[in-house]
Write a protein that holds these residues in place. Structure first.
Motif, PDB file in Angstrom:
ATOM      1  N   PRO A  95      29.111   0.613  54.492  1.00 41.06           N
ATOM      2  CA  PRO A  95      29.907  -0.165  55.451  1.00 41.06           C
ATOM      3  C   PRO A  95      29.082  -1.139  56.276  1.00 41.06           C
ATOM      4  CG  PRO A  95      29.665   2.117  56.161  1.00 41.06           C
ATOM      5  CD  PRO A  95      29.171   2.057  54.760  1.00 41.06           C
ATOM      6  N   GLU A  96      27.792  -0.866  56.433  1.00 38.65           N
ATOM      7  CA  GLU A  96      26.945  -1.757  57.230  1.00 38.65           C
ATOM      8  C   GLU A  96      26.836  -3.144  56.596  1.00 38.65           C
ATOM      9  OE1 GLU A  96      24.397   0.130  54.138  1.00 38.65           O
ATOM     10  OE2 GLU A  96      25.940   0.848  55.538  1.00 38.65           O
ATOM     11  N   VAL A  97      26.935  -3.219  55.260  1.00 37.94           N
ATOM     12  CA  VAL A  97      26.910  -4.513  54.585  1.00 37.94           C
ATOM     13  C   VAL A  97      28.158  -5.307  54.934  1.00 37.94           C
ATOM     14  CG1 VAL A  97      26.939  -5.667  52.343  1.00 37.94           C
ATOM     15  CG2 VAL A  97      25.450  -3.684  52.712  1.00 37.94           C
ATOM     16  N   LEU A  98      29.302  -4.649  54.901  1.00 39.46           N
ATOM     17  CA  LEU A  98      30.547  -5.323  55.257  1.00 39.46           C
ATOM     18  C   LEU A  98      30.563  -5.702  56.738  1.00 39.46           C
ATOM     19  CD1 LEU A  98      33.214  -3.239  53.289  1.00 39.46           C
ATOM     20  CD2 LEU A  98      32.100  -5.362  52.624  1.00 39.46           C
ATOM     21  N   ASP A  99      29.928  -4.888  57.561  1.00 40.68           N
ATOM     22  CA  ASP A  99      29.906  -5.178  58.998  1.00 40.68           C
ATOM     23  C   ASP A  99      29.183  -6.483  59.302  1.00 40.68           C
ATOM     24  OD1 ASP A  99      31.322  -2.876  59.508  1.00 40.68           O
ATOM     25  OD2 ASP A  99      29.562  -1.670  60.037  1.00 40.68           O
ATOM     26  N   ARG A 100      28.170  -6.816  58.519  1.00 40.53           N
ATOM     27  CA  ARG A 100      27.432  -8.051  58.791  1.00 40.53           C
ATOM     28  C   ARG A 100      27.976  -9.244  58.001  1.00 40.53           C
ATOM     29  NH1 ARG A 100      23.153  -5.074  56.028  1.00 40.53           N
ATOM     30  NH2 ARG A 100      22.770  -5.907  53.936  1.00 40.53           N
ATOM     31  N   ALA A 101      28.986  -8.980  57.168  1.00 37.92           N
ATOM     32  CA  ALA A 101      29.630 -10.068  56.422  1.00 37.92           C
ATOM     33  C   ALA A 101      30.757 -10.673  57.249  1.00 37.92           C
ATOM     34  CB  ALA A 101      30.176  -9.550  55.102  1.00 37.92           C
ATOM     35  N   GLU A 102      30.978 -11.976  57.076  1.00 32.48           N
ATOM     36  CA  GLU A 102      32.071 -12.670  57.761  1.00 32.48           C
ATOM     37  C   GLU A 102      33.151 -13.150  56.796  1.00 32.48           C
ATOM     38  OE1 GLU A 102      29.350 -14.448  61.461  1.00 32.48           O
ATOM     39  OE2 GLU A 102      30.417 -15.814  60.098  1.00 32.48           O
ATOM     40  N   VAL A 103      32.807 -13.296  55.528  1.00 32.93           N
ATOM     41  CA  VAL A 103      33.783 -13.749  54.554  1.00 32.93           C
ATOM     42  C   VAL A 103      33.387 -13.248  53.164  1.00 32.93           C
ATOM     43  CG1 VAL A 103      32.614 -15.953  54.086  1.00 32.93           C
ATOM     44  CG2 VAL A 103      35.086 -15.771  53.731  1.00 32.93           C
ATOM     45  N   ALA A 104      34.402 -12.899  52.362  1.00 32.43           N
ATOM     46  CA  ALA A 104      34.193 -12.440  50.987  1.00 32.43           C
ATOM     47  C   ALA A 104      34.628 -13.548  50.035  1.00 32.43           C
ATOM     48  CB  ALA A 104      34.979 -11.163  50.727  1.00 32.43           C
ATOM     49  N   LEU A 105      33.677 -14.076  49.285  1.00 29.22           N
ATOM     50  CA  LEU A 105      33.932 -15.187  48.386  1.00 29.22           C
ATOM     51  C   LEU A 105      33.727 -14.768  46.936  1.00 29.22           C
ATOM     52  CD1 LEU A 105      32.001 -17.974  50.346  1.00 29.22           C
ATOM     53  CD2 LEU A 105      34.455 -17.441  50.478  1.00 29.22           C
ATOM     54  N   HIS A 106      34.088 -15.665  46.022  1.00 33.02           N
ATOM     55  CA  HIS A 106      33.726 -15.547  44.615  1.00 33.02           C
ATOM     56  C   HIS A 106      32.670 -16.612  44.320  1.00 33.02           C
ATOM     57  CE1 HIS A 106      37.698 -13.545  44.696  1.00 33.02           C
ATOM     58  NE2 HIS A 106      37.149 -12.761  43.794  1.00 33.02           N
TER      59      HIS A 106
END
Length: 542
Positions: free
Chosen positions: A152-163
């Protein structure tokens, strides 16, 4: 301010898993020049398959500079740029548009257990009814659901999910966005081409909804190339950039999935993977009971591509040819890549049709069409003392045809009246004849070699107003390049029609065997071995 209103060229970018291409087309669809740079990715023993975001952008910019070296005055002549790329996977971006981690590719198998968990939920059928798309480990929704539990820490520092293509579009335009095709088959509804709360909730990602970017239809809206991207690519700041749909449907569009005389026609891309598609009105989409396949929006109002996809296509042919070449090398004989390809037709001519069954499930991630099973593995059935290498090679090609037929059968409705083929294997007339006979339809190929980049460039041409709609663009860019139908051999058709039920029966019977083998593999692989950094870096031939 958009640049180059009088430019006469459109650049199509196609960022595949193993190579990035940039193609210059004139506004009538003629290919002017092409450039490419090999891409590369890394795999680990735990099923991971990942790629550097920064390196992918660097390679894309280099490809555009290489194209500029081939076309005099390219920057001044470019009226628009369009980008497509490999589908599925997860490209997470954080603060200041910097990568939050390496990209998880469509080849990544780490989310397999999460897929099984999500498939068992009652909400999964509602998710499938909305997206038209089965859940597999390659899907971004499944991958993010897996990350939410394991990292979850990876998602916490992400702001947008792209392809992939979205990441390149961000670097080209500074706009965080995705297109209607990937948005709807991953998180939305193919009928509305918008995000769907039911789908997001079924994936358990309501709390992560903020990661989903704006949806932009590239046939209607483009954004200007930034000054930073202009400096990196050698093009002019302000040049309009079109966000294309996912590469699958861009390739199908460029290869002729939808033309004025396409009644009953289908399109199969036999590349590293096998993609099998038919263009349908959204109202005519038929979803199967098994919950597999894709429904992917086309850049034509109210139309989608109904898709079933094999994880491995020509990878099977590469594998058996490499096996033979490794053996020959032991005796001091070397065969180049071109020599191998040249020998395929001869080997097929000297082989026995229908002598064996082959299931082409050699991908480490298993299979996703027309069934989803991460444990599926390839197999030969029917070997005897008379089996020879040409027979085995033919059975591999026949297996690709059987897999295609299996996929078309799962879509419901009539089997293809015409099979339009694209992909690397289509250069072989013998391979085409086998595939056509197995599917039971005439084969037709396009003279256009770079269909994916062309499909993206077609979207830009429509957005520029060079054509009133996509139908008019197809009439000039696609239809004239379709070759004549190649009729299948009637005797071969009968041979393969008799063999197909056994192919299906065998792959169903093998499911418990695959499960046992997967458990044995887990037992052999200690946590220390699976987590080792002894990665294998794969480079594709340009």
């Amino acid at each position: 301010m958009m640049a180059n209103p009088g430019g006469d060229l459109v650049i199509g970018i196609d960022a595949g898993t193993s190579v990035i291409k940039a193609i210059a087309f004139d506004l009538a669809g003629r290919q002017i020049a092409a450039a490419s740079v090999p891409n590369h990715y890394t795999t680990h023993a735990d099923g991971a398959a990942f790629q550097s975001l920064d390196q992918t952008w660097t390679d894309c910019a280099q490809t555009l500079r290489n194209l500029g070296a081939k076309v005099e005055g390219l920057a001044q002549r470019t009226r628009a740029i369009a980008v497509t790329g490999q589908g599925d996977g997860t490209w997470l971006v954080g603060a200041n548009n910097r990568p939050a981690t390496d990209a998880w590719l469509w080849l990544d198998a780490r989310a397999a257990d999460t897929v099984r968990r999500l498939q068992q939920k009652p909400a999964n059928r509602a998710r499938f009814e909305a997206t038209g798309t089965g859940l597999a480990a390659c899907s971004q929704g499944a991958q993010i659901a897996h990350m939410a539990v394991t990292m979850p820490e990876v998602l916490d520092r992400a702001e947008v999910a792209l392809h992939c293509k979205d990441w390149l579009y961000l670097n080209l335009t500074d706009v965080r966005a995705t297109d209607p095709s990937e948005a709807s088959f991953t998180y939305g509804n193919f009928r509305t081409r918008q995000y769907d709360d039911v789908v997001i909730d079924a994936l358990g990602l309501t709390a992560r909804r903020g990661l989903l970017p704006e949806i932009v239809d590239g046939t209607e809206l483009m954004h200007p190339l930034t000054s930073e991207a202009a400096a990196a690519t050698g093009l002019l700041a302000g040049t309009p950039v079109c966000l294309g749909f996912v590469d699958i449907v861009m390739t199908a569009l460029g290869a002729g999935i939808h033309t004025a005389n396409a009644d009953g026609a289908t399109c199969s891309i036999i590349g590293s993977t096998g993609m099998h598609m038919r263009a349908v009105q959204n109202t005519a989409v038929r979803l199967n009971d098994e919950g597999t396949g894709y429904v992917i929006a086309l850049p034509v109002p109210g139309m989608s591509a109904q898709v079933q996809s094999n994880m491995a296509g020509t990878l099977n042919i590469d594998w058996i040819l490499n096996l033979a070449c490794d053996l020959l090398a032991e005796f001091g004989t070397e065969l180049s890549q071109s020599d191998r390809v040249k020998r395929i037709d001869g080997w097929l001519q000297s082989s026995r049709p229908g002598a064996h069954l082959y299931h082409p499930y050699i991908a480490d991630a298993g299979e996703r069409g027309p069934f989803v099973n991460p444990n599926a593995r390839g197999s030969f059935i029917g070997l005897t003392s008379e089996s020879r290498f040409p027979d085995l090679l033919r059975s591999v090609v026949e297996g690709l045809g059987m897999a295609a037929r299996d996929c078309y059968a799962a879509m419901g409705g009539a089997m293809p009246a015409e099979l339009r083929l694209t992909g690397g294997a289509m250069r072989s007339r013998a391979v085409r004849s086998v595939l056509g006979a197995v599917v039971g339809a005439p084969v037709r190929i396009s003279q256009r070699e770079e269909a994916g980049a062309a499909g993206a460039a077609m979207m830009a041409a429509v957005a520029l107003g060079a054509y009133p709609d996509m139908q008019a663009c197809i009439a000039e860019w696609v239809t004239p390049l379709l070759g004549q139908p190649e009729a299948p051999d009637p005797a071969l058709m009968q041979t393969y029609a008799r063999a197909f039920p056994a192919y299906q029966k065998a792959r169903r019977a093998l499911e418990p065997v695959w499960e046992d083998m997967a458990q044995q593999a887990k037992a052999r692989c200690s946590p220390e071995a699976c987590a080792s950094d002894n990665a294998v870096e794969l480079r594709a031939v340009q």
